[in-house]
Scaffold this motif. Structure first.
Motif, PDB file in Angstrom:
ATOM      1  N   ASP A   2     -11.199 -82.304  69.283  1.00  0.00           N
ATOM      2  CA  ASP A   2     -11.985 -81.299  69.987  1.00  0.00           C
ATOM      3  C   ASP A   2     -13.029 -80.701  69.061  1.00  0.00           C
ATOM      4  O   ASP A   2     -12.818 -80.547  67.865  1.00  0.00           O
ATOM      5  CB  ASP A   2     -11.082 -80.168  70.484  1.00  0.00           C
ATOM      6  N   HIS A   4     -15.002 -77.451  67.855  1.00  0.00           N
ATOM      7  CA  HIS A   4     -14.635 -76.038  67.796  1.00  0.00           C
ATOM      8  C   HIS A   4     -15.860 -75.189  67.521  1.00  0.00           C
ATOM      9  O   HIS A   4     -16.781 -75.609  66.839  1.00  0.00           O
ATOM     10  CB  HIS A   4     -13.619 -75.778  66.672  1.00  0.00           C
ATOM     11  N   THR A  66     -11.199 -69.648  65.884  1.00  0.00           N
ATOM     12  CA  THR A  66     -11.775 -70.416  66.987  1.00  0.00           C
ATOM     13  C   THR A  66     -11.844 -69.553  68.232  1.00  0.00           C
ATOM     14  O   THR A  66     -10.949 -68.744  68.512  1.00  0.00           O
ATOM     15  CB  THR A  66     -10.931 -71.681  67.280  1.00  0.00           C
ATOM     16  N   GLU A  68     -11.738 -68.966  72.180  1.00  0.00           N
ATOM     17  CA  GLU A  68     -10.995 -69.550  73.293  1.00  0.00           C
ATOM     18  C   GLU A  68     -11.950 -70.017  74.370  1.00  0.00           C
ATOM     19  O   GLU A  68     -13.060 -69.490  74.489  1.00  0.00           O
ATOM     20  CB  GLU A  68     -10.009 -68.520  73.842  1.00  0.00           C
ATOM     21  N   GLU A  69     -11.535 -70.994  75.133  1.00  0.00           N
ATOM     22  CA  GLU A  69     -12.353 -71.487  76.241  1.00  0.00           C
ATOM     23  C   GLU A  69     -12.683 -70.354  77.201  1.00  0.00           C
ATOM     24  O   GLU A  69     -11.798 -69.593  77.597  1.00  0.00           O
ATOM     25  CB  GLU A  69     -11.607 -72.587  76.996  1.00  0.00           C
ATOM     26  N   GLY A  70     -13.955 -70.213  77.539  1.00  0.00           N
ATOM     27  CA  GLY A  70     -14.383 -69.190  78.483  1.00  0.00           C
ATOM     28  C   GLY A  70     -14.330 -67.788  77.929  1.00  0.00           C
ATOM     29  O   GLY A  70     -14.639 -66.829  78.619  1.00  0.00           O
TER      30      GLY A  70
END
Length: 72
Positions: A2, A4, A66, A68-70
């Protein structure tokens, strides 16, 4: 793997014991409120001298975590 995206914060840790302890103090405390803490970089080291002896260590760190998504 992924990709980041990291957010960087600046932390200051201090200790009467050692530079390493000052780093651990900053990271342990940050980990209590910052999720996904991943890395750090020491950008400044200094100390306090009293009567010819080092009495206090202080480090300035850049720490990355990192996102977080959204999240923001």
């Amino acid at each position: 793997m992924d990709d980041h995206v990291y957010k960087i914060v600046e932390l200051v840790g201090s200790s009467t014991q050692s530079i390493e302890d000052a780093i651990q103090t900053a990271i342990k405390r940050a980990d209590q409120t910052i999720r996904n803490l991943r890395w750090f970089e020491v950008i400044q080291t200094r100390g306090h001298v009293e009567n010819g002896q080092v009495r206090h260590y202080q480090v300035v760190l850049k720490a990355g975590f990192t996102l977080e998504e959204g999240g923001q």
